[in-house]
Design an enzyme around this catalytic site. Structure first.
Site: not given
Length: 294
Positions: A43, A104, A132, A134, A171, A199, A227
Site C-alpha cells: 500500500h 506476507c 481491507h 488483507e 496484522t 505483525c 496504508s
C-alpha cells in the site's frame, strides 16, 4: 532544528521481500512474456509506480472475475503482500499463468489458522477492517466468520457459551484495541481461543511512534493514505502530540508546521520507501533551513 527518526520505521520484512522478489523477476524478462501484479503490491503509490516503470502490469480482482484479462502462455502474476481471496486463487489456478505468491507469512499463518479452527468446529471472530484487502482475503477462506472493527463492537457481540470460538486479528491491528479485547476475554470467557498475529514490525513501530511523539515538537508520519498501518501510526501519534501530520511525500510538507520549533520527529509506515523519507529530510534541511530561517 533537529530531525529525530523513530527507532523503528519504514519497510517491514514482508514488504521488503515482496519488492525484492519483483526486482529479481524484472531482471529476467526473457523468462516470461507479461508480468502482472494483483492489486497494489504494497500500500504505497510510489512503490506501485516504480513497479510499473519496471514493466509490471497492475490488475484488480474485479478484472479477473469479469474475465477482462486474458492471460497468455509464459505470463506470470504476483500475488500482493496482503494476499487475496479464495475465489481469486481458484481463478488463477484454472488458468495457465504462473503464480508467484508474495503474501506476507503472517497473513498466510492467520489464514491457515482460520481454516484449521473451522475444521475443529470453532466459529471465527476476526478483529480488523472488513474493507481491507488483507481481511477480505483471509476471511474468504472461512465459512462462519464475524468481523469486529473495535472494542465497542466486541462488547456488542453476543458470545454463546455453548460454542467454541477462535479470535484472529488483522496484522496491522492497533495494539491497544487488541489488549483491551484480550483482557475482556480473559476475565469473562473460557470458550474463546486467542490467536494474535499482529505483525511484530507493526507493533514495534507503534511503540516507537508513541515514544517519539512525547519528545518532539512536531511528528511527520510518512506513508500512503491507503496504508492501514500508516493510519494507525498517525492516530497513535495524534493522540499524544496534536502536531502530528500524515504526508505521502515531500510535496505535502507544509512549511507552517515547522515554524518556531526545535525538533521534528519522523516515522514511516511499513510500505514507505527509504528514498521518500530521505527526500523529505533533505527538503527540511535544505529548503526550510535555508529559505525560511528555521
Amino acid at each position: 532544528m533537529e530531525i529525530i527518526r523513530a527507532e523503528k520505521m519504514g519497510f517491514c520484512f514482508g514488504v521488503s521481500g515482496a519488492i525484492k522478489l519483483c526486482e529479481s523477476i524484472a531482471k529476467n524478462k526473457k523468462d516470461y512474456n507479461k508480468a502482472y501484479i494483483l492489486g497494489m503490491l504494497v500500500h504505497n503509490k510510489n512503490v506501485v509506480k516504480d513497479m510499473e516503470k519496471k514493466g509490471f502490469i497492475t490488475i484488480t480482482e474485479e478484472e479477473l472475475i469479469s474475465g477482462k484479462i486474458k492471460f497468455q502462455k509464459k505470463d506470470l502474476i504476483i500475488i500482493r503482500a496482503h494476499g487475496t481471496t479464495e475465489e481469486i486463487y481458484d481463478i488463477l489456478k484454472r488458468s495457465e499463468i504462473k503464480i508467484i505468491d508474495a503474501t506476507c507469512i503472517f497473513v498466510k499463518k492467520i489464514r491457515e489458522t482460520l481454516i484449521e479452527a473451522e475444521k475443529n468446529g470453532k466459529e471465527i471472530l476476526f478483529i480488523g477492517d472488513k474493507d481491507h484487502p488483507e481481511v477480505k482475503g483471509i476471511i474468504s477462506f472461512g465459512r462462519n466468520v464475524t468481523v469486529i472493527a473495535n472494542y465497542d463492537e466486541f462488547l456488542d457481540f453476543k458470545v454463546d457459551e455453548n460454542k467454541k470460538y477462535c479470535l484472529l486479528t488483522q496484522t496491522t491491528l492497533n495494539k491497544e484495541i487488541f489488549f483491551k479485547i484480550k483482557k475482556n476475554i480473559e476475565n469473562n470467557y473460557e470458550n474463546i481461543e486467542i490467536f494474535s498475529k499482529i505483525c511484530g514490525a507493526t507493533y514495534e513501530r507503534q511503540i516507537a511512534v508513541e515514544k517519539l511523539a512525547k519528545k518532539v515538537d512536531v511528528v511527520l508520519i510518512v506513508g500512503d493514505l491507503a496504508s492501514s498501518n500508516t493510519k494507525k501510526l498517525y492516530n497513535l501519534s495524534k493522540s499524544i502530540n496534536e502536531k502530528s501530520y500524515l504526508i505521502q511525500d515531500k510535496r505535502e510538507l507544509n512549511k507552517e508546521w515547522l515554524q518556531n520549533i526545535k525538533n521534528i520527529g519522523i516515522t514511516a509506515g511499513a510500505s514507505t520507501p527509504e528514498k521518500v523519507i530521505l527526500e523529505i529530510e533533505k527538503d527540511i534541511r535544505g529548503n526550510f533551513d535555508d529559505k525560511h530561517g528555521l
